[in-house]
Design a protein around this motif. Structure first.
Motif, PDB file in Angstrom:
ATOM      1  N   UNK A 207      -7.610   8.899  91.379  1.00  0.00           N
ATOM      2  CA  UNK A 207      -6.192   9.110  91.001  1.00  0.00           C
ATOM      3  C   UNK A 207      -5.636   8.100  90.040  1.00  0.00           C
ATOM      4  N   UNK A 208      -6.052   6.731  90.175  1.00  0.00           N
ATOM      5  CA  UNK A 208      -5.507   5.598  89.302  1.00  0.00           C
ATOM      6  C   UNK A 208      -6.445   5.672  88.278  1.00  0.00           C
ATOM      7  N   UNK A 209      -7.748   6.313  87.841  1.00  0.00           N
ATOM      8  CA  UNK A 209      -8.327   6.243  86.672  1.00  0.00           C
ATOM      9  C   UNK A 209      -7.671   7.102  85.614  1.00  0.00           C
ATOM     10  N   UNK A 210      -7.467   6.480  84.539  1.00  0.00           N
ATOM     11  CA  UNK A 210      -6.949   7.335  83.510  1.00  0.00           C
ATOM     12  C   UNK A 210      -7.709   8.717  83.105  1.00  0.00           C
ATOM     13  N   UNK A 211      -6.901   9.699  82.880  1.00  0.00           N
ATOM     14  CA  UNK A 211      -7.351  10.922  82.540  1.00  0.00           C
ATOM     15  C   UNK A 211      -8.445  10.941  81.592  1.00  0.00           C
ATOM     16  N   UNK A 212      -8.164  10.066  80.288  1.00  0.00           N
ATOM     17  CA  UNK A 212      -9.067  10.054  79.127  1.00  0.00           C
ATOM     18  C   UNK A 212     -10.544   9.616  79.447  1.00  0.00           C
ATOM     19  N   UNK A 213     -10.430   8.760  80.687  1.00  0.00           N
ATOM     20  CA  UNK A 213     -11.770   8.212  81.180  1.00  0.00           C
ATOM     21  C   UNK A 213     -12.505   9.047  81.909  1.00  0.00           C
TER      22      UNK A 213
ATOM     23  N   UNK B  87     -21.603  10.235  79.412  1.00  0.00           N
ATOM     24  CA  UNK B  87     -20.712   8.822  80.014  1.00  0.00           C
ATOM     25  C   UNK B  87     -20.042   9.008  81.224  1.00  0.00           C
ATOM     26  N   UNK B  88     -19.925   7.939  82.120  1.00  0.00           N
ATOM     27  CA  UNK B  88     -18.915   8.166  83.306  1.00  0.00           C
ATOM     28  C   UNK B  88     -18.272   6.934  83.401  1.00  0.00           C
ATOM     29  N   UNK B  89     -17.279   7.480  84.235  1.00  0.00           N
ATOM     30  CA  UNK B  89     -16.161   6.067  84.269  1.00  0.00           C
ATOM     31  C   UNK B  89     -16.555   5.073  85.294  1.00  0.00           C
ATOM     32  N   UNK B  90     -17.623   4.589  85.711  1.00  0.00           N
ATOM     33  CA  UNK B  90     -18.192   3.850  86.939  1.00  0.00           C
ATOM     34  C   UNK B  90     -17.419   2.488  86.632  1.00  0.00           C
ATOM     35  N   UNK B  91     -17.359   1.946  85.582  1.00  0.00           N
ATOM     36  CA  UNK B  91     -16.856   0.716  85.562  1.00  0.00           C
ATOM     37  C   UNK B  91     -15.259   0.684  85.975  1.00  0.00           C
ATOM     38  N   UNK B  92     -14.492   1.692  85.662  1.00  0.00           N
ATOM     39  CA  UNK B  92     -13.061   1.818  86.050  1.00  0.00           C
ATOM     40  C   UNK B  92     -13.152   2.192  87.465  1.00  0.00           C
TER      41      UNK B  92
ATOM     42  N   UNK C 157      -2.242   0.514  88.440  1.00  0.00           N
ATOM     43  CA  UNK C 157      -3.110   1.130  89.250  1.00  0.00           C
ATOM     44  C   UNK C 157      -3.261   0.113  90.766  1.00  0.00           C
ATOM     45  N   UNK C 158      -2.775  -1.233  90.533  1.00  0.00           N
ATOM     46  CA  UNK C 158      -3.261  -1.934  91.825  1.00  0.00           C
ATOM     47  C   UNK C 158      -2.163  -1.837  92.734  1.00  0.00           C
ATOM     48  N   UNK C 159      -0.838  -1.263  92.373  1.00  0.00           N
ATOM     49  CA  UNK C 159       0.227  -1.283  93.233  1.00  0.00           C
ATOM     50  C   UNK C 159      -0.073  -0.064  94.259  1.00  0.00           C
ATOM     51  N   UNK C 160      -0.495   1.189  94.026  1.00  0.00           N
ATOM     52  CA  UNK C 160      -0.717   2.044  94.921  1.00  0.00           C
ATOM     53  C   UNK C 160      -1.980   1.583  96.052  1.00  0.00           C
TER      54      UNK C 160
ATOM     55  N   UNK D 148     -13.167  -2.535  93.902  1.00  0.00           N
ATOM     56  CA  UNK D 148     -13.107  -4.085  94.318  1.00  0.00           C
ATOM     57  C   UNK D 148     -11.783  -4.379  94.501  1.00  0.00           C
ATOM     58  N   UNK D 149     -10.829  -4.042  93.841  1.00  0.00           N
ATOM     59  CA  UNK D 149      -9.391  -4.582  93.987  1.00  0.00           C
ATOM     60  C   UNK D 149      -8.861  -4.215  95.441  1.00  0.00           C
ATOM     61  N   UNK D 150      -9.514  -2.917  95.653  1.00  0.00           N
ATOM     62  CA  UNK D 150      -8.786  -2.316  97.055  1.00  0.00           C
ATOM     63  C   UNK D 150      -9.823  -3.222  98.229  1.00  0.00           C
ATOM     64  N   UNK D 151     -10.887  -3.473  97.971  1.00  0.00           N
ATOM     65  CA  UNK D 151     -11.578  -4.204  98.796  1.00  0.00           C
ATOM     66  C   UNK D 151     -11.021  -5.992  98.969  1.00  0.00           C
ATOM     67  N   UNK D 152     -10.629  -6.329  97.865  1.00  0.00           N
ATOM     68  CA  UNK D 152     -10.175  -7.656  97.770  1.00  0.00           C
ATOM     69  C   UNK D 152      -8.918  -7.657  98.331  1.00  0.00           C
ATOM     70  N   UNK D 153      -7.830  -6.636  97.981  1.00  0.00           N
ATOM     71  CA  UNK D 153      -6.463  -6.804  98.897  1.00  0.00           C
ATOM     72  C   UNK D 153      -6.777  -6.610 100.488  1.00  0.00           C
ATOM     73  N   UNK D 154      -7.537  -5.828 100.764  1.00  0.00           N
ATOM     74  CA  UNK D 154      -7.753  -5.440 102.163  1.00  0.00           C
ATOM     75  C   UNK D 154      -8.267  -6.821 102.666  1.00  0.00           C
TER      76      UNK D 154
END
Length: 251
Positions: free
Chosen positions: A170-176, A183-188, A143-146, A194-200
């Motif tokens: 789009x990078x969050x797994x469908x099952x999540x 339940x919500x996939x807020x962690x993912x 997921x970090x690549x795109x 966060x990764x997008x922000x750090x790379x940017x």
């Protein structure tokens, strides 16, 4: 014209001064009555680096005076070669995802038809970056690549910010995304943001460390410039914004 940025960036390197200060001084000398916001660099620093890179392979530019016609032509040709390589990457990405011969032919024909426009602007580079990010997303790369490619595109131009929700979800797994009610996939989602922000930030911070807050002037420039749709002047700004818009119609 973006090719002309290669000249002051090369000259500023040779003189050992800030490109941003040299650009502002050049604009002031060209038009002493211009507004301060009209003199700042309108591009993000990564874009300025891209415009500067082709000039590295040219002979040293004169350290004073206007850019010689021969040098301007050489810079323009170097930029066109760089954009041709970008175009080949776009062609390769389309072939990689299974474009038919007819589709590739349309791409090639369109590129030839729009050659003067595509190779003199940054939109082709931005488009190929976003195409690459989409290919990585669809091909189920880590997921970090795109997200890394998207962060690079955002550092070239701010408009891809509108695609952040698409790529994050789009990078969050469908099952999540299909967890039981409550339940919500807020962690993912938070992790990807966060990764997008750090790379940017990692792409931007070296420029900020070198040139300081001048690297953020492009935000002020576009805030004053107003909204534009190609060459249509579609705002009714105040006097200062009118002046800035009218000097950039068609850009």
């Amino acid at each position: 014209h973006r090719d002309l940025h290669s000249f002051p960036t090369r000259r500023s390197s040779d003189l050992g001064i800030s490109f941003y200060r040299l650009h502002e001084e050049n604009r002031r000398l060209e038009d002493p009555s211009s507004l301060a916001v009209e003199r700042v660099v309108e591009y993000p620093p990564l874009t300025v680096l891209w415009m500067k890179a082709p000039a590295w392979f040219l002979a040293a530019a004169p350290k004073s005076g206007p850019a010689p016609d021969g040098y301007v032509k050489a810079v323009k040709r170097a930029n066109q070669i760089a954009m041709f390589l970008v175009d080949l990457c776009g062609f390769g990405l389309l072939a990689l995802i299974g474009a038919t011969a007819a589709q590739l032919g349309v791409y090639a024909a369109g590129g030839l038809l729009l050659f003067p426009l595509l190779y003199d602007r940054l939109d082709l580079l931005l488009g190929v970056l976003l195409l690459g990010a989409m290919v990585l997303l669809v091909k189920k790369w880590p997921f970090w690549a795109p997200l890394a490619v998207l962060a690079t595109a955002i550092n070239f131009k701010m408009t891809p910010l509108v695609l952040v929700p698409l790529f994050v979800l789009g990078t969050v797994p469908a099952e999540a995304l299909s967890t039981p009610s409550g339940a919500r996939p807020w962690g993912a989602i938070g992790k990807r943001l966060a990764i997008l922000l750090v790379i940017g930030a990692a792409l931007f911070l070296p420029f900020f460390a070198n040139d300081g807050f001048a690297t953020l002037d492009f935000l002020r420039y576009h805030a004053m410039r107003g909204l534009e749709i190609e060459s249509v002047w579609n705002t009714v700004p105040d006097r200062k914004s009118t002046r800035l818009n009218s000097s950039h119609l068609g850009i």
